[in-house]
Design a protein around this motif. Structure first.
Motif, PDB file in Angstrom:
ATOM      1  N   TYR A 134     110.014  -1.581 -42.539  1.00 46.60           N
ATOM      2  CA  TYR A 134     108.749  -2.208 -42.149  1.00 46.60           C
ATOM      3  C   TYR A 134     108.120  -3.014 -43.279  1.00 46.60           C
ATOM      4  O   TYR A 134     107.311  -3.897 -43.020  1.00 46.60           O
ATOM      5  CB  TYR A 134     107.752  -1.153 -41.680  1.00 46.60           C
ATOM      6  N   ASP A 135     108.485  -2.729 -44.516  1.00 49.95           N
ATOM      7  CA  ASP A 135     107.867  -3.458 -45.627  1.00 49.95           C
ATOM      8  C   ASP A 135     108.673  -4.672 -46.077  1.00 49.95           C
ATOM      9  O   ASP A 135     108.341  -5.278 -47.102  1.00 49.95           O
ATOM     10  CB  ASP A 135     107.635  -2.513 -46.813  1.00 49.95           C
ATOM     11  N   ASP A 136     109.695  -5.081 -45.332  1.00 49.46           N
ATOM     12  CA  ASP A 136     110.443  -6.294 -45.678  1.00 49.46           C
ATOM     13  C   ASP A 136     109.514  -7.495 -45.661  1.00 49.46           C
ATOM     14  O   ASP A 136     108.830  -7.766 -44.670  1.00 49.46           O
ATOM     15  CB  ASP A 136     111.598  -6.534 -44.696  1.00 49.46           C
ATOM     16  N   VAL A 137     109.508  -8.224 -46.773  1.00 53.98           N
ATOM     17  CA  VAL A 137     108.590  -9.356 -46.916  1.00 53.98           C
ATOM     18  C   VAL A 137     108.908 -10.443 -45.898  1.00 53.98           C
ATOM     19  O   VAL A 137     108.008 -11.065 -45.335  1.00 53.98           O
ATOM     20  CB  VAL A 137     108.671  -9.919 -48.361  1.00 53.98           C
ATOM     21  N   THR A 173     101.793   1.401 -32.461  1.00 58.84           N
ATOM     22  CA  THR A 173     101.565   0.225 -33.309  1.00 58.84           C
ATOM     23  C   THR A 173     100.729   0.597 -34.529  1.00 58.84           C
ATOM     24  O   THR A 173     101.065   0.213 -35.662  1.00 58.84           O
ATOM     25  CB  THR A 173     100.862  -0.884 -32.502  1.00 58.84           C
ATOM     26  N   ALA A 174      99.649   1.340 -34.311  1.00 60.85           N
ATOM     27  CA  ALA A 174      98.796   1.757 -35.434  1.00 60.85           C
ATOM     28  C   ALA A 174      99.579   2.640 -36.404  1.00 60.85           C
ATOM     29  O   ALA A 174      99.433   2.515 -37.632  1.00 60.85           O
ATOM     30  CB  ALA A 174      97.567   2.489 -34.911  1.00 60.85           C
ATOM     31  N   TYR A 175     100.433   3.509 -35.890  1.00 62.06           N
ATOM     32  CA  TYR A 175     101.224   4.381 -36.757  1.00 62.06           C
ATOM     33  C   TYR A 175     102.243   3.572 -37.562  1.00 62.06           C
ATOM     34  O   TYR A 175     102.454   3.836 -38.746  1.00 62.06           O
ATOM     35  CB  TYR A 175     101.914   5.465 -35.920  1.00 62.06           C
ATOM     36  N   VAL A 176     102.858   2.578 -36.926  1.00 66.22           N
ATOM     37  CA  VAL A 176     103.814   1.710 -37.636  1.00 66.22           C
ATOM     38  C   VAL A 176     103.097   0.976 -38.776  1.00 66.22           C
ATOM     39  O   VAL A 176     103.640   0.857 -39.881  1.00 66.22           O
ATOM     40  CB  VAL A 176     104.489   0.716 -36.663  1.00 66.22           C
ATOM     41  N   MET A 177     101.889   0.512 -38.517  1.00 67.27           N
ATOM     42  CA  MET A 177     101.144  -0.193 -39.568  1.00 67.27           C
ATOM     43  C   MET A 177     100.790   0.760 -40.717  1.00 67.27           C
ATOM     44  O   MET A 177     100.781   0.357 -41.872  1.00 67.27           O
ATOM     45  CB  MET A 177      99.885  -0.842 -38.992  1.00 67.27           C
ATOM     46  N   LEU A 179     102.719   3.342 -41.615  1.00 67.57           N
ATOM     47  CA  LEU A 179     103.983   3.517 -42.332  1.00 67.57           C
ATOM     48  C   LEU A 179     104.258   2.313 -43.225  1.00 67.57           C
ATOM     49  O   LEU A 179     104.734   2.455 -44.358  1.00 67.57           O
ATOM     50  CB  LEU A 179     105.140   3.720 -41.353  1.00 67.57           C
ATOM     51  N   LYS A 180     103.959   1.123 -42.722  1.00 65.80           N
ATOM     52  CA  LYS A 180     104.163  -0.100 -43.507  1.00 65.80           C
ATOM     53  C   LYS A 180     103.294  -0.047 -44.772  1.00 65.80           C
ATOM     54  O   LYS A 180     103.756  -0.356 -45.876  1.00 65.80           O
ATOM     55  CB  LYS A 180     103.814  -1.324 -42.680  1.00 65.80           C
ATOM     56  N   GLU A 184     104.556  -0.029 -48.749  1.00 62.34           N
ATOM     57  CA  GLU A 184     104.172  -1.117 -49.671  1.00 62.34           C
ATOM     58  C   GLU A 184     103.472  -0.626 -50.928  1.00 62.34           C
ATOM     59  O   GLU A 184     103.244  -1.404 -51.847  1.00 62.34           O
ATOM     60  CB  GLU A 184     103.277  -2.124 -48.925  1.00 62.34           C
ATOM     61  N   LYS A 185     103.106   0.643 -50.994  1.00 62.49           N
ATOM     62  CA  LYS A 185     102.428   1.194 -52.193  1.00 62.49           C
ATOM     63  C   LYS A 185     103.353   1.201 -53.387  1.00 62.49           C
ATOM     64  O   LYS A 185     104.492   1.358 -53.365  1.00 62.49           O
ATOM     65  CB  LYS A 185     101.915   2.607 -51.923  1.00 62.49           C
TER      66      LYS A 185
END
Length: 185
Positions: A134-137, A173-177, A179-180, A184-185
């Protein structure tokens, strides 16, 4: 004499029990509702409808209660539009993290992994390949793009519009965001 009375009583009892037995049907029904249906059987014949069958299709043009239309098309342009403009209606749906995690684990975690890093059980076992994190730029996912992909599917991912209702899709959707953001941290 006593022996004759006892034998007579036993004979009468035995004759009474044997004469009441009927092999064509069960003798006693302890729970008759389990044997005889009270309601209509789905595909049984009926005089109530013109086609003679109990099972009927919904009326033409009817919409299930609680259903809302998703009017963005299943095209690349629709995906880009959803990515740019679609937002989570948080006023209507309050976020329930435990429930969202449960839905995510059931529908998404098998491929995307429990952390959203693209390493789910199917990827570990090499049943499917190429599930991005999910964090792929390059992907730069947004709430709208996640919801759109859950609704229609994308590439090898199938659609979940029939498995999840609108509120459940927004929960995931909110949970995926979340996780993203953690990735990204």
């Amino acid at each position: 004499m006593k022996a004759t009375i006892k034998l007579s009583l036993i004979g009468i009892l035995f004759a009474g029990l044997v004469s009441c037995q009927k092999n064509s049907r069960p003798n006693y029904q302890y729970m008759p509702n389990m044997y005889e249906s009270v309601g209509y059987e789905t595909y049984s014949e009926s005089d109530a409808f013109a086609n003679g069958i109990e099972a009927q299709l919904p009326a033409k043009g009817s919409i299930p209660r609680g259903y809302s239309f998703y009017e963005i098309e299943d095209t690349n342009e629709g995906y880009e539009l959803a990515k740019a403009e679609l937002k989570n209606p948080t006023k209507e749906f309050s976020y329930d993290k435990p429930r969202a995690k449960e839905l995510y684990d059931v529908y998404c975690g098998i491929c995307h992994g429990v952390k959203g890093n693209g390493i789910g059980k199917l990827v570990e076992r090499e049943k499917i390949l190429g599930v991005p994190s999910y964090d792929d730029v390059g992907r730069a996912i947004t709430e709208g793009s996640v919801y759109h992909v859950i609704y229609y599917g994308k590439n090898t991912m199938g659609a979940y519009k029939n498995q999840l209702n609108e509120e459940e899709r927004w929960q995931v959707t909110a949970y995926v965001m979340e996780l993203k953001a953690e990735l990204e941290k």
